[in-house]
Design an enzyme around this catalytic site. Structure first.
Site, mmCIF file in Angstrom:
data_model
loop_
_atom_site.group_PDB
_atom_site.id
_atom_site.type_symbol
_atom_site.label_atom_id
_atom_site.label_comp_id
_atom_site.label_asym_id
_atom_site.label_seq_id
_atom_site.Cartn_x
_atom_site.Cartn_y
_atom_site.Cartn_z
ATOM 1 C CB SER A 1 -0.842 -0.185 1.398
ATOM 2 O OG SER A 1 -1.539 -1.321 1.358
HETATM 3 N N1 SAM Z 1 -0.372 -4.931 4.318
HETATM 4 C C1 SAM Z 1 0.279 -5.255 2.848
HETATM 5 C C2 SAM Z 1 1.665 -4.735 2.878
HETATM 6 O O1 SAM Z 1 2.141 -4.074 3.879
HETATM 7 O O2 SAM Z 1 2.470 -4.898 1.909
HETATM 8 C C3 SAM Z 1 -0.472 -4.959 1.734
HETATM 9 C C4 SAM Z 1 -1.648 -5.996 1.498
HETATM 10 S S1 SAM Z 1 -2.406 -5.876 0.014
HETATM 11 C C5 SAM Z 1 -2.969 -4.284 -0.250
HETATM 12 C C6 SAM Z 1 -3.690 -6.891 0.442
HETATM 13 C C7 SAM Z 1 -3.469 -8.241 0.620
HETATM 14 O O3 SAM Z 1 -4.497 -9.087 1.154
HETATM 15 C C8 SAM Z 1 -2.996 -8.983 -0.647
HETATM 16 O O4 SAM Z 1 -1.585 -9.565 -0.354
HETATM 17 C C9 SAM Z 1 -3.916 -10.266 -0.660
HETATM 18 O O5 SAM Z 1 -3.437 -11.476 -1.114
HETATM 19 C C10 SAM Z 1 -4.496 -10.306 0.716
HETATM 20 N N2 SAM Z 1 -5.752 -10.990 1.217
HETATM 21 C C11 SAM Z 1 -6.963 -10.730 0.295
HETATM 22 N N3 SAM Z 1 -8.004 -11.318 0.998
HETATM 23 C C12 SAM Z 1 -7.323 -12.217 1.812
HETATM 24 C C13 SAM Z 1 -7.875 -12.863 2.801
HETATM 25 N N4 SAM Z 1 -9.114 -13.270 2.979
HETATM 26 N N5 SAM Z 1 -6.890 -13.484 3.916
HETATM 27 C C14 SAM Z 1 -5.761 -12.966 3.832
HETATM 28 N N6 SAM Z 1 -5.272 -12.244 3.057
HETATM 29 C C15 SAM Z 1 -6.031 -11.776 1.862
#
Ligand code: SAM
Length: 210
Positions: free
Chosen positions: A62
């Site tokens: 992000s």
């Molecule tokens: N917090 C992260 C960072 O610091 O890099 C950025 C996260 S990215 C915007 C969103 C993440 O949520 C993705 O890696 C995606 O695979 C994960 N995601 C989506 N649905 C999910 C779920 N139900 N459980 C766990 N992770 C999930």
């Protein structure tokens, strides 16, 4: 050769402080975590840009301001146990590790779990545990949590996350609204919760059973 230390300082001054990130604990956490260790090799020169960046598998790290805003809204305390949903690169978890006692972080893509674990271990951070899992169901064994941060956009608030939050605790979650998201603070009370919408934003989707 990029001067990452200079780029980090500029990011903190221009992207964070000037936009109202003024919590000194949050700013120190950003000072202590090198963002370029969480960005894939091919995009490393953009690490401190004012934007989200691809980390592979159609996911992103992000934008720095959004990570900072979510952290400032969560306001984790020294003894708190925090649950993060959506580990991605591990950057948000690393920032949280400097502000609370323990971070549990869940990621649905196993490749990203390996990427994030490697990134976290480079910094010798010991108070973050990353698991492969469906974050919409939460992670019961360390619950209830003092705070929960969801870093993917949800259609609605997963009920498991509400039940794993302590009364008085806060959840920060982007909630779907007409094709984009509203970054929302959810405060849990004894038998109910209240929502406060903060800003409009766009996240990758939260995909899961709950
Ligand atoms: N917090 C992260 C960072 O610091 O890099 C950025 C996260 S990215 C915007 C969103 C993440 O949520 C993705 O890696 C995606 O695979 C994960 N995601 C989506 N649905 C999910 C779920 N139900 N459980 C766990 N992770 C999930």
């Amino acid at each position: 050769m990029i001067n990452f230390e200079f780029a980090k300082k500029e990011m903190i001054e221009i992207q964070l402080k000037r936009r109202g990130i003024l919590d000194n604990r949050v700013l120190s956490a950003f000072e202590s975590i090198p963002r370029h260790l969480f960005v894939p090799e091919g995009r490393i020169e953009n690490s401190y840009d004012d934007s989200a960046l691809p980390i592979g598998f159609e996911q992103t790290i992000s934008q720095p301001y959004i990570v900072a805003l979510m952290t400032q809204l969560l306001r984790p305390l020294e003894n708190d146990i925090i649950l993060e949903i959506g580990t991605g690169s591990g950057y948000q978890a690393a920032i949280l590790s400097k502000l609370c006692k323990f971070v549990v972080s869940l990621e649905r893509k196993s490749e990203l779990v390996s990427f994030a674990r490697d990134n976290i271990s480079k910094l010798e951070i010991k108070n973050v545990q990353i698991y492969v899992g469906d974050g919409t169901l939460g992670w019961k064994s360390n619950s209830p949590y003092d705070g929960i941060i969801v870093t993917a956009g949800a259609k609605e608030i997963p009920s498991a996350l509400i039940s794993q939050l302590k009364p008085g605790g806060k959840m920060i979650i982007p909630l779907e609204h007409k094709g984009y998201h509203k970054l929302t603070v959810v405060k849990k009370e004894e038998n109910s919760f209240v929502k406060e919408e903060i800003i409009d934003c766009i996240f990758v989707p939260l995909i899961g059973r709950g």
